[in-house]
Design a protein around this motif. Structure first.
Motif, mmCIF file in Angstrom:
data_model
loop_
_atom_site.group_PDB
_atom_site.id
_atom_site.type_symbol
_atom_site.label_atom_id
_atom_site.label_comp_id
_atom_site.label_asym_id
_atom_site.label_seq_id
_atom_site.Cartn_x
_atom_site.Cartn_y
_atom_site.Cartn_z
ATOM 1 N N TYR A 107 1.422 0.262 9.352
ATOM 2 C CA TYR A 107 0.405 -0.583 9.998
ATOM 3 C C TYR A 107 0.903 -1.072 11.365
ATOM 4 O O TYR A 107 0.174 -1.066 12.354
ATOM 5 C CB TYR A 107 0.089 -1.810 9.129
ATOM 6 C CG TYR A 107 -0.702 -1.557 7.873
ATOM 7 C CD1 TYR A 107 -1.565 -0.464 7.750
ATOM 8 C CD2 TYR A 107 -0.614 -2.438 6.802
ATOM 9 C CE1 TYR A 107 -2.297 -0.270 6.587
ATOM 10 C CE2 TYR A 107 -1.359 -2.251 5.631
ATOM 11 C CZ TYR A 107 -2.189 -1.156 5.534
ATOM 12 O OH TYR A 107 -2.919 -0.970 4.391
ATOM 13 N N GLN A 155 -4.447 -1.276 11.017
ATOM 14 C CA GLN A 155 -5.133 -0.780 9.812
ATOM 15 C C GLN A 155 -6.421 -0.055 10.185
ATOM 16 O O GLN A 155 -6.783 0.956 9.586
ATOM 17 C CB GLN A 155 -5.454 -1.941 8.873
ATOM 18 C CG GLN A 155 -4.225 -2.568 8.239
ATOM 19 C CD GLN A 155 -4.570 -3.651 7.227
ATOM 20 O OE1 GLN A 155 -5.727 -3.979 7.028
ATOM 21 N NE2 GLN A 155 -3.559 -4.217 6.599
ATOM 22 N N THR A 212 -4.753 -14.435 19.616
ATOM 23 C CA THR A 212 -4.541 -13.469 18.550
ATOM 24 C C THR A 212 -3.321 -13.847 17.723
ATOM 25 O O THR A 212 -2.660 -14.851 17.977
ATOM 26 C CB THR A 212 -4.435 -12.049 19.129
ATOM 27 O OG1 THR A 212 -4.433 -11.113 18.064
ATOM 28 C CG2 THR A 212 -3.167 -11.886 19.961
ATOM 29 N N SER A 213 -3.048 -13.052 16.709
ATOM 30 C CA SER A 213 -1.939 -13.321 15.794
ATOM 31 C C SER A 213 -1.439 -11.992 15.251
ATOM 32 O O SER A 213 -2.090 -10.954 15.422
ATOM 33 C CB SER A 213 -2.434 -14.173 14.626
ATOM 34 O OG SER A 213 -3.317 -13.404 13.818
ATOM 35 N N LEU A 214 -0.309 -12.036 14.559
ATOM 36 C CA LEU A 214 0.173 -10.808 13.934
ATOM 37 C C LEU A 214 -0.786 -10.346 12.839
ATOM 38 O O LEU A 214 -0.905 -9.144 12.577
ATOM 39 C CB LEU A 214 1.590 -11.008 13.372
ATOM 40 C CG LEU A 214 2.306 -9.744 12.898
ATOM 41 C CD1 LEU A 214 2.293 -8.647 13.954
ATOM 42 C CD2 LEU A 214 3.745 -10.051 12.488
ATOM 43 N N TYR A 215 -1.482 -11.296 12.238
ATOM 44 C CA TYR A 215 -2.480 -10.907 11.222
ATOM 45 C C TYR A 215 -3.575 -10.047 11.848
ATOM 46 O O TYR A 215 -3.917 -8.977 11.340
ATOM 47 C CB TYR A 215 -3.078 -12.167 10.582
ATOM 48 C CG TYR A 215 -4.039 -11.892 9.450
ATOM 49 C CD1 TYR A 215 -3.614 -11.252 8.302
ATOM 50 C CD2 TYR A 215 -5.375 -12.282 9.525
ATOM 51 C CE1 TYR A 215 -4.489 -11.002 7.246
ATOM 52 C CE2 TYR A 215 -6.257 -12.044 8.472
ATOM 53 C CZ TYR A 215 -5.807 -11.401 7.340
ATOM 54 O OH TYR A 215 -6.670 -11.162 6.312
ATOM 55 N N GLU A 216 -4.109 -10.516 12.981
ATOM 56 C CA GLU A 216 -5.151 -9.732 13.640
ATOM 57 C C GLU A 216 -4.585 -8.404 14.134
ATOM 58 O O GLU A 216 -5.232 -7.360 14.019
ATOM 59 C CB GLU A 216 -5.753 -10.513 14.819
ATOM 60 C CG GLU A 216 -6.922 -9.749 15.437
ATOM 61 C CD GLU A 216 -7.549 -10.426 16.646
ATOM 62 O OE1 GLU A 216 -6.892 -11.278 17.282
ATOM 63 O OE2 GLU A 216 -8.703 -10.081 16.963
ATOM 64 N N ILE A 229 -2.155 -6.570 12.953
ATOM 65 C CA ILE A 229 -1.971 -5.604 11.871
ATOM 66 C C ILE A 229 -3.327 -5.047 11.422
ATOM 67 O O ILE A 229 -3.448 -3.875 11.076
ATOM 68 C CB ILE A 229 -1.207 -6.241 10.686
ATOM 69 C CG1 ILE A 229 0.232 -6.582 11.116
ATOM 70 C CG2 ILE A 229 -1.193 -5.321 9.484
ATOM 71 C CD1 ILE A 229 1.084 -5.390 11.508
ATOM 72 N N LYS A 230 -4.352 -5.870 11.503
ATOM 73 C CA LYS A 230 -5.700 -5.345 11.189
ATOM 74 C C LYS A 230 -6.105 -4.269 12.198
ATOM 75 O O LYS A 230 -6.789 -3.307 11.842
ATOM 76 C CB LYS A 230 -6.730 -6.466 11.221
ATOM 77 C CG LYS A 230 -6.593 -7.399 10.052
ATOM 78 C CD LYS A 230 -7.931 -8.037 9.719
ATOM 79 C CE LYS A 230 -7.749 -8.915 8.512
ATOM 80 N NZ LYS A 230 -8.928 -9.035 7.700
ATOM 81 N N ASN A 262 6.453 -10.605 16.715
ATOM 82 C CA ASN A 262 5.915 -11.883 17.174
ATOM 83 C C ASN A 262 5.891 -11.948 18.699
ATOM 84 O O ASN A 262 4.977 -12.531 19.293
ATOM 85 C CB ASN A 262 6.739 -13.047 16.614
ATOM 86 C CG ASN A 262 6.326 -13.418 15.194
ATOM 87 O OD1 ASN A 262 5.214 -13.132 14.768
ATOM 88 N ND2 ASN A 262 7.221 -14.048 14.458
ATOM 89 N N GLU A 301 8.972 -10.698 9.439
ATOM 90 C CA GLU A 301 7.709 -11.071 10.095
ATOM 91 C C GLU A 301 6.536 -10.309 9.470
ATOM 92 O O GLU A 301 5.396 -10.751 9.527
ATOM 93 C CB GLU A 301 7.778 -10.776 11.596
ATOM 94 C CG GLU A 301 8.791 -11.652 12.323
ATOM 95 C CD GLU A 301 8.990 -11.259 13.782
ATOM 96 O OE1 GLU A 301 8.281 -10.357 14.271
ATOM 97 O OE2 GLU A 301 9.860 -11.867 14.428
ATOM 98 N N LEU A 302 6.829 -9.143 8.911
ATOM 99 C CA LEU A 302 5.805 -8.345 8.224
ATOM 100 C C LEU A 302 5.768 -8.667 6.729
ATOM 101 O O LEU A 302 5.145 -7.946 5.947
ATOM 102 C CB LEU A 302 6.072 -6.856 8.411
ATOM 103 C CG LEU A 302 5.852 -6.288 9.811
ATOM 104 C CD1 LEU A 302 6.295 -4.833 9.860
ATOM 105 C CD2 LEU A 302 4.382 -6.404 10.208
#
Lengths: 632, 632
Positions: free
Chosen positions: A500, A549, A539-543, A545-546, A525, A475-476
């Motif tokens: 992250y 970060q 939201t999402s895993l992309y957001e 992880i940001k 997830n 997933e990452l």
């Protein structure tokens, strides 16, 4: 705005006694999601470089996250952040319990604490109300007593108390902040910061409950957790606590022994989780809403009397006061744990300091003259317990060791410096970096010193390298297995990306045993789903992880402002020059050349310059232009 | 391995006629997910720098993605990649239709085509089998005829044909590859590459169907799409085609007019989608499995006879041969579209070349002597149609314009250079960068020249700046609205992050009208769900964006190897120095200083050096260490 995720932040100026309520906009919560991400945004804005970590100018933020208080496992954690008196740079520590949920129920997401009270006080927060109350009568009390006295004087047994013990009051740089007298925000000396402010405790009580956006979705996730719990990687911790995995660490040569001279301990069977269950376990305890019940409650009478009020030892404690010191007496370990919880000490740094002192003693650097007559050799359980008590009370050699092994070594000299095993002044937690190579990198580069819960542990070395774990890691974007003893680009990717993920967990305040990218009950997830369910955000895993970060980059920026460079992102020389002895890691030392190459690659992957400082572009990419401006 | 997502790749050496089948491992598909990401991995490995784009050493990859062929809207797209004869750097073009799904049904995910056939051939792929067949009799034929002849000689009416027209055969650098004689892989001259290889067509037919991992999940997403279609942003395209939005572009001053001198066109109402519907529309057409039916089929008799076999004009075509040239005659536009589809020309670059020539003519740089007597002034519909036909047949001035406006301008000289509106030699598509400021940046930095489908369009300028759009964008962490005329860090973030998203779409081969981060039918989280449903992978938006980053970074690396620097990531001077005239963008030019600052920030955000070259760290972070090695 739903109470569930957009709450209030309390600004407490202890010098003046003035308290103000802030209601940030929803975008603020979405940007940081709470916890130490939220905290960093205050620390960076409110504190200039060069502040005395034990002075009134230091800012201490105690925070929870947007998920805290929801009725599902692993969401009740408190984060403590301030400049660290142990490392001199950013400090960070997290703990579980019922206090975090109760703070949310009382109406607040974070406390931003500045200044220093003229005399000891405690903060009392209840159903939106707040007041500073005199704590003169609580000062010097051990944690269990202080908690009882606060509940009695406020006449409510369900009040949750987060506090410092006598060690924090006395500014021991390895002092923790603790709630329920058992859940420690252990690391980086946050207890000394709270003590330096004359703030004994924060007592909370609330009756509000979060307004959850999609109750059905959250209920469904909770149900899924109950149904899959026994098949999950955390179930063994439910049975035998966090020390359940000692057998595996022993097998891979990853159990720190004899002050990091070996990765195997011959007494391991006497101290592992199964043995705790079979011998001293009295009860299992849990945090708010959590089905795992990983917390141990132990009781012993002989040779050490241990009060079950102070819980029982975690794996980290078992190793630090146990295998680090070659102590295989579980009752002695339980006693040391009780003392740390009573007096408010980080069990890791405390055990590490004792192991360091034992190493000095065995090498003739310290003598009985220094120890007050104690025969401080490896394996002496009584000596270990006595030394822990001396640290807790800041007596004799314990006064010096309470500053942490790094400062103690500097003071002792005569080669002691080579025996302190730390990064940035913080002692290693109980995972051998020769056995878990990605931790060798993360220990060195982590902004708040050596830490085991800031990234995932190399799965090739874990019993969990099964298809499910690899599927979760994917997933990452981590689709290739990593190999145990290398510093390959794949390993660096693994280290950075799981860092992250864990950084995001510390913004949300989720428990890494319950939510995480590999063996945990819920995967990343599902974490995104629970955020969606509780907050209503798309939201999402992309957001997410940001968000992680952001926290990491803000911490690096904080440190850069304090003058930290790549020269501080290092491992103790011992890791490179002295091979481990025995077991699966026999003869293994880390290649300094490969470590430095991996660090260089890690910096570039992270978007940092060659000194490890975030570039303006990286900060801007995260919406942190204002942080870039601070760096100039 | 399920056929659905792990298939086969055909390597076709046209020089020797040798064809080989490759079956890459699942991790290969997971890394690139197909499409132009997959293609880039071959182009970088197989082609050194400096190759002649029209020589046999160029490698042409035709590919679909892991989702292609599944029965849900917007998943049947083919990507064409090779070194571009138009830009001299990486080429990229995508098209829809039934061919992409049919290639998958025939058993292949990609064709990697090298060399040059000694004489014209076509490739025939059917149910896993393949052969090269003589195409001498097809050479010179217009697309509709060649398609009919292939179906006849192979005796199957359901064969899908992807081909080059006579323009591609004659190496016009603005030639396209087309399937169904209506679905063009239009941009960057991929048709000339295919023509240069003596490859007339690829005919496909297959009876296999993808093995979908979770049919229920995919069915549920398909059902959701049907139920929400009429409320979605793409529904207007279903009614009136892609030219449905001309009214909005006119309103915001974003409709390119008079060779980019103005953002408004007084004849807009005569050419917009509603008028097409009301006047010349004969039918609506669709791609495999898609409910949208955005494709137009038009028929006209007077003054131009247009064969409905060649479909009808897209928005880009309407603008390029319409407003660019000040032509408001819809039948002339439909005729130009038919000619482009018959002869295999990119309608955008073709229309842009005519507009450029008109501008030269109006400025006295070209005269009737050059045009063969044609009065090539703006608004002359007949002149526009004649010039398109001359380009298609490479006759007279059309021969030169078939090289693209940039090369034509270099040849013409005398100030013509200032009238060609392009980036890296590729003409602007039909969106005014003064009105959609993030496109000003993306046009300049996009690896294959000015492109409108490589990132999202600034939502503040769209009718879709509603809560739903902002909510969808927030899946990418874009939680703050962007403002129309700035180059703020937020705008650069918007540009870069939506570029990543669109880059992922071009790996998967999804239609950006159906799947995408803002106004589309399905959002990015649903795209993740459909990947999970079809492949069974535990993927996430985080992993998907990395896939998009991989493609973009590989393209930048390809270009860097060809010597591209920041000096090539520029806009035509006209954008900075000549303000637009009329409408909402009257008087507006782009600030070069702000553009350069935004580009600098964009590079840093992307993890590239000051020349726009990916750093080793960025490449390694994406698992592209081998690409970093190529760059040295």
């Amino acid at each position: 705005m739903p109470f569930g995720y957009v709450g209030k932040i309390l600004h407490v100026d202890l010098t003046s006694g003035k308290i103000e309520v802030e209601q940030p906009p929803e975008s603020f919560y979405r940007t940081y999601m709470g916890g130490s991400g939220l905290a960093m945004s205050y620390l960076l804005r409110m504190m200039p470089a060069g502040v005395d970590a034990l002075g009134p100018e230091n800012v201490l933020v105690l925070s929870v996250g947007v998920l805290t208080g929801a009725p599902i496992s692993g969401l009740s954690r408190v984060m403590a952040n301030a400049k660290s008196p142990l490392t001199g740079v950013i400090g960070d520590a997290q703990g579980g319990g019922f206090w975090p949920a109760e703070l949310k129920f009382a109406g607040y997401d974070a406390l931003v604490i500045t200044g220093k009270a003229p005399k000891p006080v405690y903060l009392w927060i209840h159903d939106g109300e707040f007041e500073l109350r005199d704590a003169s009568h609580l000062w010097g009390r051990i944690t269990g007593e202080a908690e009882r006295m606060i509940r009695e004087e406020l006449a409510d047994d369900r009040i949750q108390v987060l506090q410092v013990g006598p060690a924090g009051e006395k500014l021991a740089r390895i002092a923790c902040i603790i709630n329920m007298s058992t859940r420690a925000c252990g690391r980086t000396g946050m207890g000394a910061v709270m003590g330096s402010k004359n703030l004994k405790a924060v007592a909370v009580r609330g009756h509000a409950r979060p307004d959850i956006h999609d109750r059905d979705k959250v209920r469904e996730l909770a149900r899924w957790g109950r149904e899959n719990f026994e098949d999950s990687g955390v179930y063994s911790m439910s049975l035998h606590g966090t020390a359940a995995g000692i057998d595996n660490l022993q097998e891979i040569g990853g159990l720190p022994t004899r002050n990091w001279s070996s990765g195997v301990f011959e007494g391991w069977e006497k101290i592992w989780g199964q043995t705790i269950t079979d011998t001293i376990l009295k009860d299992r305890d849990t945090c708010y809403g959590c089905i795992v019940r990983c917390k141990r409650v132990v009781e012993t009478k002989e040779p050490y009397e241990v009060d079950p009020l102070y819980g029982g030892p975690e794996y980290e404690t078992v190793a630090a006061v146990g295998s680090y010191c070659c102590v295989d007496d579980l009752t002695a370990i339980a006693k040391a744990n009780e003392l740390c919880n009573k007096y408010g000490l980080d069990t890791i740094s405390c055990g590490a300091a004792v192991a360091f002192a034992m190493d000095c003693y065995e090498n003739g650097i310290l003598t009985k003259e220094d120890t007050g007559g104690i025969d401080l050799c490896f394996g002496n359980a009584q000596a270990m317990v006595s030394m822990v008590e001396m640290i807790a009370k800041r007596e004799g050699l314990g006064d010096l060791l309470g500053e942490g092994s790094y400062r103690a070594a500097q003071k002792i000299g005569r080669g002691a410096e080579d025996l302190a095993v730390h990064c940035k002044g913080q002692d290693f937690p109980a995972h051998v970096p020769q056995a878990k190579r990605s931790l060798a990198l993360i220990y060195a580069v982590n902004p708040f010193g050596a830490d085991h819960v800031s990234s995932d542990h190399d799965p090739s070395y874990e019993p969990t390298q099964d298809e499910d774990t690899l599927g979760r890691l994917s997933e990452l974007g981590l689709i290739h297995p990593v190999h145990k003893h290398d510093f390959s680009p794949e390993k660096v990717r693994f280290a950075l990306n799981t860092q992250y993920a864990f950084s995001a967990l510390d913004c949300l305040g989720t428990c890494l045993f319950v939510w995480g990218p590999s063996w945990q009950l819920y995967d990343m997830n599902q974490l995104v789903e629970v955020i969606q369910g509780i907050t209503g955000w798309r939201t999402s895993l992309y957001e997410l992880i940001k968000v992680g970060q952001r926290r990491l980059n803000m911490m690096r920026a904080f440190n850069a402002r304090e003058g930290i460079t790549s020269a501080d992102d290092v491992l103790p020389k011992k890791m490179f020059s002295v091979p481990l002895k025995g077991g699966a890691t026999d003869g293994i030392a880390i290649s300094e050349e490969k470590f430095l190459a991996a660090r260089k690659l890690y910096y570039e992957m992270a978007g940092w310059d060659e000194e490890g400082v975030p570039t303006r572009g990286k900060l801007a990419e995260l919406g942190l232009d204002w942080v870039a401006d601070l760096l100039g």
